[in-house]
Scaffold this motif. Sequence first.
Motif, PDB file in Angstrom:
ATOM      1  N   ARG A  69      -0.265   6.476   5.870  1.00 41.94           N
ATOM      2  CA  ARG A  69       0.102   7.203   7.073  1.00 41.94           C
ATOM      3  C   ARG A  69      -1.112   7.434   7.976  1.00 41.94           C
ATOM      4  NH1 ARG A  69       2.814  13.019   7.563  1.00 41.94           N
ATOM      5  NH2 ARG A  69       4.569  11.922   6.661  1.00 41.94           N
ATOM      6  N   LYS A  70      -2.249   7.768   7.375  1.00 42.84           N
ATOM      7  CA  LYS A  70      -3.439   8.051   8.180  1.00 42.84           C
ATOM      8  C   LYS A  70      -4.214   6.779   8.506  1.00 42.84           C
ATOM      9  CE  LYS A  70      -2.728  12.457   8.067  1.00 42.84           C
ATOM     10  NZ  LYS A  70      -2.619  13.401   9.160  1.00 42.84           N
ATOM     11  N   LYS A  71      -3.668   5.631   8.075  1.00 38.80           N
ATOM     12  CA  LYS A  71      -4.278   4.342   8.376  1.00 38.80           C
ATOM     13  C   LYS A  71      -5.727   4.263   7.918  1.00 38.80           C
ATOM     14  CE  LYS A  71      -1.465   3.420  12.524  1.00 38.80           C
ATOM     15  NZ  LYS A  71      -0.334   4.278  12.226  1.00 38.80           N
ATOM     16  N   VAL A  72      -5.937   4.626   6.636  1.00 37.11           N
ATOM     17  CA  VAL A  72      -7.286   4.577   6.088  1.00 37.11           C
ATOM     18  C   VAL A  72      -7.446   3.303   5.263  1.00 37.11           C
ATOM     19  CG1 VAL A  72      -9.001   5.740   4.678  1.00 37.11           C
ATOM     20  CG2 VAL A  72      -7.294   7.079   5.922  1.00 37.11           C
ATOM     21  N   LEU A  73      -8.407   2.511   5.636  1.00 37.11           N
ATOM     22  CA  LEU A  73      -8.678   1.282   4.894  1.00 37.11           C
ATOM     23  C   LEU A  73      -9.118   1.641   3.480  1.00 37.11           C
ATOM     24  CD1 LEU A  73      -9.078  -1.758   4.727  1.00 37.11           C
ATOM     25  CD2 LEU A  73     -11.314  -1.475   5.794  1.00 37.11           C
ATOM     26  N   THR A  74      -8.375   1.124   2.501  1.00 36.63           N
ATOM     27  CA  THR A  74      -8.635   1.455   1.104  1.00 36.63           C
ATOM     28  C   THR A  74      -8.713   0.166   0.316  1.00 36.63           C
ATOM     29  OG1 THR A  74      -7.200   3.362   1.459  1.00 36.63           O
ATOM     30  CG2 THR A  74      -7.815   2.889  -0.807  1.00 36.63           C
ATOM     31  N   THR A  75      -9.606   0.100  -0.663  1.00 36.61           N
ATOM     32  CA  THR A  75      -9.652  -1.094  -1.499  1.00 36.61           C
ATOM     33  C   THR A  75      -9.453  -0.723  -2.951  1.00 36.61           C
ATOM     34  OG1 THR A  75     -12.008  -1.024  -1.967  1.00 36.61           O
ATOM     35  CG2 THR A  75     -11.325  -2.158   0.056  1.00 36.61           C
ATOM     36  N   THR A  76      -8.929  -1.686  -3.697  1.00 34.23           N
ATOM     37  CA  THR A  76      -8.695  -1.477  -5.122  1.00 34.23           C
ATOM     38  C   THR A  76      -9.185  -2.692  -5.894  1.00 34.23           C
ATOM     39  OG1 THR A  76      -7.008  -1.160  -6.806  1.00 34.23           O
ATOM     40  CG2 THR A  76      -6.340  -2.363  -4.845  1.00 34.23           C
ATOM     41  N   LEU A  77      -9.493  -2.479  -7.159  1.00 35.46           N
ATOM     42  CA  LEU A  77      -9.848  -3.617  -8.010  1.00 35.46           C
ATOM     43  C   LEU A  77      -8.611  -4.206  -8.668  1.00 35.46           C
ATOM     44  CD1 LEU A  77     -13.125  -2.419  -9.749  1.00 35.46           C
ATOM     45  CD2 LEU A  77     -12.838  -3.734  -7.656  1.00 35.46           C
ATOM     46  N   LEU A  78      -7.479  -3.529  -8.512  1.00 32.83           N
ATOM     47  CA  LEU A  78      -6.267  -3.998  -9.160  1.00 32.83           C
ATOM     48  C   LEU A  78      -5.239  -4.402  -8.110  1.00 32.83           C
ATOM     49  CD1 LEU A  78      -5.832  -1.277 -11.929  1.00 32.83           C
ATOM     50  CD2 LEU A  78      -7.036  -3.455 -12.060  1.00 32.83           C
ATOM     51  N   PRO A  79      -5.105  -5.718  -7.840  1.00 32.06           N
ATOM     52  CA  PRO A  79      -4.137  -6.156  -6.825  1.00 32.06           C
ATOM     53  C   PRO A  79      -2.733  -5.645  -7.128  1.00 32.06           C
ATOM     54  CG  PRO A  79      -5.514  -7.980  -7.539  1.00 32.06           C
ATOM     55  CD  PRO A  79      -5.841  -6.833  -8.425  1.00 32.06           C
ATOM     56  N   SER A  80      -2.432  -5.334  -8.388  1.00 29.56           N
ATOM     57  CA  SER A  80      -1.081  -4.874  -8.713  1.00 29.56           C
ATOM     58  C   SER A  80      -0.768  -3.512  -8.094  1.00 29.56           C
ATOM     59  CB  SER A  80      -0.896  -4.821 -10.231  1.00 29.56           C
ATOM     60  OG  SER A  80      -1.947  -4.094 -10.817  1.00 29.56           O
ATOM     61  N   ASP A  81      -1.755  -2.851  -7.493  1.00 33.64           N
ATOM     62  CA  ASP A  81      -1.482  -1.603  -6.777  1.00 33.64           C
ATOM     63  C   ASP A  81      -0.772  -1.847  -5.445  1.00 33.64           C
ATOM     64  OD1 ASP A  81      -2.707  -0.071  -8.692  1.00 33.64           O
ATOM     65  OD2 ASP A  81      -4.661  -0.088  -7.705  1.00 33.64           O
ATOM     66  N   ILE A  82      -0.820  -3.091  -4.984  1.00 29.45           N
ATOM     67  CA  ILE A  82      -0.233  -3.397  -3.675  1.00 29.45           C
ATOM     68  C   ILE A  82       1.280  -3.204  -3.725  1.00 29.45           C
ATOM     69  CG2 ILE A  82       0.194  -5.285  -2.035  1.00 29.45           C
ATOM     70  CD1 ILE A  82      -2.587  -6.393  -3.010  1.00 29.45           C
ATOM     71  N   THR A  83       1.809  -2.558  -2.688  1.00 29.46           N
ATOM     72  CA  THR A  83       3.263  -2.387  -2.572  1.00 29.46           C
ATOM     73  C   THR A  83       3.686  -2.943  -1.216  1.00 29.46           C
ATOM     74  OG1 THR A  83       3.239  -0.281  -1.386  1.00 29.46           O
ATOM     75  CG2 THR A  83       2.997  -0.165  -3.772  1.00 29.46           C
TER      76      THR A  83
END
Lengths: 425, 320, 235, 253, 289
Positions: free
Chosen positions: A132-146
């Motif tokens: 919602r706040k349009k904050v660029l976030t990164t993860t090491l686990l692509p499976s977090d992507i929705t």
Amino acid sequence: MTNRTIDNNRRKFLKQAGAGMAAVAGAGMVPLRSYADDTLVVGMNIPMTGDYAPWGLPGLYDCEIIANNINAAGGVEIGGKSYQIRVAAYDHAYDTEKALQGFKKLVLEDDAKMVMMLGGSTVASVLPWATRKKVLTTTLLPSDITPDSDYLFATCESHPLYNVTGVVWLAQNYPEAKKAVIVTNNDAEYGLQSAATYKAAFEVAGIEVVDVNLHGFDVTDFAPIVSSVLAKNPDIFCMATSFYVTPLMEQLYHQGFDGKIISCTLDYYEEIIAKTSEEFVNGTIYQFPDFDDPMLNNEGIHFPDPGGFDAAFRKDHPNDWSAVAWEYPAILLNWIENAQRVGSGESEDVAKYLRNNSQNFVFGGGDWWGSQLWGLDHALVGRWPVVVIENGKARIQEYGDLSAWLADHTEVLVRHMKELGLRTV
Amino acid sequence: MLAKHRTLMTIVLILAGLLILPHYLKYHQQDFLIFLVVNVLVVASYRLVTLTGEWSLIHAVMMGIGAYTSGMLTKFLDFSFWISLPLAGVVAGLTAALLSFPLFRTTQFYFLIGSFAAGEAIRLSWIHFIRPFGGTSGISALPSPELLGIDFLEPIPYFYLTLAIVTACLVILYRIEKSRIGLTLHAVHWQAPLAESVGINTWNYRTLAFTTGSMFVGIAGALKVHYIGTVTPNQYGIGFMVFILIWLIVGGYKTFYGAILGVIILSILDEMFRELEVIRPAVYGAVLILFILYLPDGLESLPQKIASRIKGASPKGSHS
Amino acid sequence: MKLSVSNLEVSYNKVSALRGISFEVDSGDFVTLIGSNGAGKSTTLRTISGLVKPSGGEITLDGARIDNLDPDVIVQKRIGHVPEGRRIFKDLSVSENLMLGAYIHRDRNTVEKTIKQVFEHFPRLHDRRNQQAGTMSGGEQQMLAIGRALMSRPKILLLDEPSLGLAPIIVKEIGEFLSELNSQGVTVILVEQNADLALQLARFGYVLETGLIAMADRAANLADNEHVKKAYLGI
Amino acid sequence: MSMLQVKNVSKQFGGLAALDNVNFSVEKEHIHGLIGPNGAGKSTMFKIISGFSSPTAGSIIFNDSSITGLKSSRIAEAGIIRTFQQTTLFHEMTVFENVLIGTHNSSRTNILSALIGSDRKRQQSAKNHAMEAIRFMGLEDRMHQIASELPLGSKRALVIAVALSAKPRLLLLDEPFAGMNPEETNTMMALTEKVRQSGITIILVEHDMKAVMGLCDRLTVLNFGKVLAQGTPKEVRNNPEVINAYLGGGKST
Amino acid sequence: MELLVQTMVNGIIQSGFYALAAVGLVLIFGVMKVVNFAHGELTMVGAYSVWFLHAQNDMPFLLTVVTAVVLVAMIGLLMERFLFRPMTDSPLGGLICSIGVLFVLQVAATLVGGEGPSKQVPPPYEGTLVLFDMLRIPYQRLFSFAVAATTLGLLWYFLTRMRIGWALRAVAQDREAASLQGINSNRMSMIAMGVGAAMAGLAGALMAPLTNINPHMGHNVIITAFIVTIVGGVGSLPGAVIASVLYALFHTFVTTYFSGTIATISGLVIMVLILIVRPSGILGKRVTE
């Protein structure tokens, strides 16, 4: 070597204790910190304490090294202006409520333009707000992507997809190995994801999976697990885990396994050799290269001076190396590169640029992928190294073409993910 | 009567202070405040369970049951938050009622360990049965409450919601404790055989306290997860349980407000120590030890101690 | 061995239990403390043996202060204490209980000699020496408690309500034994609810009332005293 | 008709028989003494009557219906209230609160009515009833004292007040005179008699022979888990077997 | 058949560690009435000592094991003297103190060992004993089991045949009565805590070459020790040993033939059942009257 560690730690302790006292003294009434407008803040919302600390802290150390180097060299130029880079970190101890709280602190109070996270439930808890706040976030686990995670990107680690490259290489080089067993921890973020990927890869390679053993994090003795799967007489022993590789290897050694071993990781393989034998460990296939590997200097590798980086890290933190030590820096560098290209460090600008442009992947190549599995093409996928232990040393054998495999076999992967109860679109 | 008025005034003042407080806090502190208020309910409901003298180690899991119930109802069955919230309490309470059949055949240390084992078995089942519980990554993207178009993803509205529900629950918990039932629970704690000899079915009252306490912590669980948006099994493990225990014991368990004092002071300290990074747990541990060594009767004894020091008189026996 | 208690004061949680009592016991005496519940009889014994620390006054043994010593040190001064409610080690065997009574003696021969004497006094303990102590009857447990105290070869023996909860026949038996023990030279300080019995056995008696000594006289005189008769002997 | 009948009751602990085929009955408004040497089985008998333990064999009939093996709280509801050896009280509570808890059976409530206060009437009558018991035992001056701070005599009186507030029909008193001085014993004997006068039947376990002989209408003597003798105090006192086993007539060891 | 025998051996060897850890916990609880939540962390310190001294600084293995035991015993003694003794009247206070110690020890381990992945210790005894061509026991495990079994035997001798052992048991039953026999109960607490901690340290030191060493490894140890303590009967040392063997065999068999998680869940459920059916455990004494 050890004295140094203690010295380091003592210094760190004093520094932290001082900071803590200051925090205690002024708690609650510190005004919002403001930084000169020539500083760009990058957030790290990671575990620094608790059992997940090894997947957070080493990355922080390295990002700090990188930021210091950049700043010492005069900063980065973005949009015609020179900026200093500052890394702000928050310890959420792998707790979802603290992750949400820390994420807000990094974004709203430290003014972080991008927040790096480990992944899993901690990412899930910040996603609605971050999106919602349009904050660029990164993860090491692509499976977090929705399907809705418009601002979440996996720009470095292709977990668990990269596992297929090892299996492809194994099947090509050892066509006689036909029966595999998979052992992993039963968590949905790491173990099961890897297990599903390995199952898909084995199926594609025509290798039969005769047993999948899932265990909890409370295992102290791996003897029964290994005895149990070895009773199936496998040719291939596959560890879809990064947590318990050493004790599993040790048990394999003692129980006389002489087939092929394939694993996600083989951290500290020198220690495994010390616990077993070089002869036994030789030939083990996995996915994470040493950073002094000569193949890392090849064409297409997108990581500056891996050897020097490795040496610098090990000098300061001899016992802390793990894959995250280079993965967070890789994400940081990728972000800087994109910010420079787009000419802005703002979250929305960089995110927009990321979505619409091809990227340089650490090991070369770089396509956005993921919509067929997770609903959004936000995972950066490229070549991934296949590493084999030769004469007691990890050596990259080849860079497997992950994109090509995914192009042909995604539906197999999706099926296996579903079978294990994992989230798919 | 005067004392009663003064107490009422204090409570009104505290509530008024809480209503304006978030506007003076930093953003992440607003989140912290929400979780803190929820944890106040967690520890106050735990106090009800311990009134009969039986300390359980399943309270965190009961909170998880509430969290999972509400999460699954809203996410999979499209229930409204306003219905799933009380249902979370009901399911946690029912689970407790069922578990009390085996567990209350034991008492004291055995009950403590038995409740831990039962809770851990439940929690491991959430991990093991990935359908429908989602395994270790649990269930995420839980919906926010909906009411009159208020945006409950923002901290301040959610804080008011939490404050209202938790205050209501605390009032109920307080009234239970001060009622005839509360007196009977104390009686069961202090002299179970004597209580039985005058016709009090101690098993029923232990179950009552356990069930009611679990019900309220189930509500607390639902309240928390709909703000975080994610429910995972590891949030409700022995780690969190240990914190509940610490809050209650360090706060003091002789009065209703002791535990609340404990959770507030310790949580604020923990948050202040966060800057310490790696050594934070050690500093927290050292603080715990100091509290226990120098305030063995809990933080609740502090006002009395200070008062007696000022007056120079000996402290009066603590009331219950 | 002369035990003297002077101006002894004890309080529990600011409630005073002893408000300044003084008495002396000479070697070989048989003294009893009687009085109603809460008068401070047990507290007196517990303070002598070091379980309770006094808040005022002193206790001396042959002139040396012992009131600040811990109970395990006081046992070494040859003061034995049979506590109220027997307090035997129920999960240990009878002989293990007795051996623990001799904990301060490292000399094997002495210990064996003493245990033999105890078994002579209480043959029933010998019969049950390998039995778990908690499974014996109340009277046998009381015998064990006394026997255990004797194992330290005390010169002064403190007994706290040895008759409580026992059938009259056993009470009588224990009374006879205490007289015999005293005649062998052991100083006995007996605290009893059963004033009748206590005043028959002892040579000298003290009546405690609300933490103070109300009367002190030869036991025979006390037994004839009108106040004592009315209040404690039920006559 | 007897108020309480103990029929062929036996109780085994491991291999040991704590009670062996015990029979006796208690008449209405009697004070019935249960005496015997330590370990004779008196406490076990008490526990069985009050439901704190269940018999291996036999039955307990109270007012024509069997209460064998019922839970202690159910037996208390039926009107059998026991006290405990020594001074078992809610030591942390005031005298009034102690007695109030005793009124549980007549004032029990559920959470809902406790919360909205719809049980106010019942609670008020419980309070009145508690006051009655306190006055009956002469404790009104000490109503707001904490139980642990009472002198022994008042504690014992409170023990009985708690039991009385539970509206017993049969009251089991476990060594109410132990540790008392003669004055206190006399007071307590008078109180016990007063309780009986109010129409409550009493079973008394006691070692204090003066109290037993002075109060009881009938005695049952237990020895090694068996009934050794029954009868009036006078009969029992002159029974040679009883003298031998219990009062210590001979010099046998 | 081969798997069956191997599983049996795996289980028995594992039981040695369970027993060492549980017996220490039982001893401390028995004498001091404190549930030592930091017991798992004492094990962790034992393992870390071996890692630091042997794997990092080349001290001979046996010497490190001894050093680890002494070090952990010292920590135990400090805990007794400065935390548990002032808390004698408050078991819950002792519990909180031990939780405080738990946090401190975990951080200390992090500071010494760094934050990276689990530490490893190369086994000083290499090779595997192969019996009947089917049974495989690594020498390191054999050694660890032998040391554990011997230590437990010595402890049994100490508690039942030596007067100081009786004294310990006496203090466990009645502190005050024990002091009236001339037993210094504070000294007995120190001995119990010292011995209990030493056993935990030994368990950790013996486990070091066989497992992942990290600051949080104590968590699993304490849970297992709790289960074993309950199954064996609170306060019963022989019960703890027997329960260790039973639980280790049970867990190993279920892990081998089903899965590790099922093994743990069913272990917990069995524990609850035992609590209900026989709350005193298999050898414990009934605590309630």
